[in-house]
Write a protein that holds these residues in place. Structure first.
Motif, PDB file in Angstrom:
ATOM      1  N   UNK A 240       0.923  -1.222  -0.050  1.00  0.00           N
ATOM      2  CA  UNK A 240       0.002   0.053  -0.018  1.00  0.00           C
ATOM      3  C   UNK A 240       1.070   1.283  -0.170  1.00  0.00           C
ATOM      4  N   UNK A 241       1.999   1.095   0.426  1.00  0.00           N
ATOM      5  CA  UNK A 241       2.865   2.190   0.391  1.00  0.00           C
ATOM      6  C   UNK A 241       4.082   2.171  -0.495  1.00  0.00           C
ATOM      7  N   UNK A 242       4.634   0.997  -0.870  1.00  0.00           N
ATOM      8  CA  UNK A 242       5.537   0.844  -1.876  1.00  0.00           C
ATOM      9  C   UNK A 242       5.114   0.249  -3.021  1.00  0.00           C
ATOM     10  N   UNK A 243       6.076   0.385  -4.135  1.00  0.00           N
ATOM     11  CA  UNK A 243       5.566  -0.243  -5.288  1.00  0.00           C
ATOM     12  C   UNK A 243       5.737  -1.742  -5.218  1.00  0.00           C
ATOM     13  N   UNK A 244       5.310  -2.460  -6.194  1.00  0.00           N
ATOM     14  CA  UNK A 244       5.481  -3.699  -6.242  1.00  0.00           C
ATOM     15  C   UNK A 244       6.695  -4.555  -6.385  1.00  0.00           C
ATOM     16  N   UNK A 245       7.602  -3.722  -7.025  1.00  0.00           N
ATOM     17  CA  UNK A 245       8.941  -4.250  -7.259  1.00  0.00           C
ATOM     18  C   UNK A 245       9.600  -4.201  -6.022  1.00  0.00           C
ATOM     19  N   UNK A 246       9.499  -3.064  -5.183  1.00  0.00           N
ATOM     20  CA  UNK A 246      10.276  -3.190  -3.999  1.00  0.00           C
ATOM     21  C   UNK A 246       9.640  -4.374  -2.842  1.00  0.00           C
ATOM     22  N   UNK A 247       8.320  -4.407  -2.957  1.00  0.00           N
ATOM     23  CA  UNK A 247       7.781  -5.470  -2.123  1.00  0.00           C
ATOM     24  C   UNK A 247       8.226  -6.974  -2.615  1.00  0.00           C
ATOM     25  N   UNK A 248       8.274  -7.230  -3.992  1.00  0.00           N
ATOM     26  CA  UNK A 248       8.918  -8.273  -4.252  1.00  0.00           C
ATOM     27  C   UNK A 248      10.403  -8.646  -4.047  1.00  0.00           C
ATOM     28  N   UNK A 249      11.108  -7.462  -4.027  1.00  0.00           N
ATOM     29  CA  UNK A 249      12.434  -7.607  -3.416  1.00  0.00           C
ATOM     30  C   UNK A 249      12.441  -7.883  -2.066  1.00  0.00           C
ATOM     31  N   UNK A 250      11.795  -7.352  -1.116  1.00  0.00           N
ATOM     32  CA  UNK A 250      11.824  -7.721   0.040  1.00  0.00           C
ATOM     33  C   UNK A 250      11.190  -9.082   0.258  1.00  0.00           C
ATOM     34  N   UNK A 251      10.263  -9.633  -0.590  1.00  0.00           N
ATOM     35  CA  UNK A 251       9.763 -11.074  -0.406  1.00  0.00           C
ATOM     36  C   UNK A 251      10.832 -11.938  -0.856  1.00  0.00           C
ATOM     37  N   UNK A 252      11.835 -11.604  -1.855  1.00  0.00           N
ATOM     38  CA  UNK A 252      12.925 -12.504  -2.262  1.00  0.00           C
ATOM     39  C   UNK A 252      13.891 -12.706  -0.968  1.00  0.00           C
TER      40      UNK A 252
END
Length: 142
Positions: free
Chosen positions: A77-89
């Motif tokens: 909700x606060x970050x773009x999906x690319x950043x969130x996917x990086x955090x998931x990885x």
């Protein structure tokens, strides 16, 4: 005098009918409440008290993958999906036990990204985190 007597008889019938309808309901409800107060377990506490104590107990914690998914969905909700996917990885790399849940988390992120950004823009963030699960989640929402 006869009209007054007829009016009284009609009123008495109305009251009688109302009682005939309401009284069984009241009796059933009071009987149900009485049964819930009976201590069927044989212990010293009443059933209602035991239930209230269980309700105040802390909720069980979520599984690690559920906690991670919820945290990443909030982050989306606060970050773009690319950043969130990086955090998931990064999380999967740090905790390999989460690897088997990576695809389902990425799909959930993909579905949420479509709701937030629309299908075209959400798809532009797809990358090979957890294979192509993010892209699959986006495609499922289209």
């Amino acid at each position: 005098m006869t009209a007054t007597l007829t009016h009284v008889n009609q009123s008495a019938r109305r009251i009688g009918r109302t009682l005939a309808l309401v009284l069984p309901v009241v009796l059933v409800l009071s009987g149900t409440l009485a049964v819930t107060r009976v201590n069927w377990s044989g212990g010293s506490q009443s059933v209602l008290t035991a239930s209230a104590e269980n309700a105040s107990a802390p909720a069980k914690s979520h599984a690690p993958q559920e906690t991670l998914r919820d945290r990443l969905l909030l982050e989306l909700q606060e970050e773009n999906p690319g950043t969130v996917l990086t955090h998931l990885q990064q999380e999967v790399d740090e905790r390999p036990s989460l690897a088997k849940h990576c695809a389902s988390i990425a799909r959930a992120l993909g579905r949420a990204a479509v709701r937030q950004y629309g299908p075209s823009r959400a798809q532009s963030y797809a990358r090979p985190v957890c294979d192509t699960a993010f892209a699959t989640g986006v495609a499922q929402q289209v």
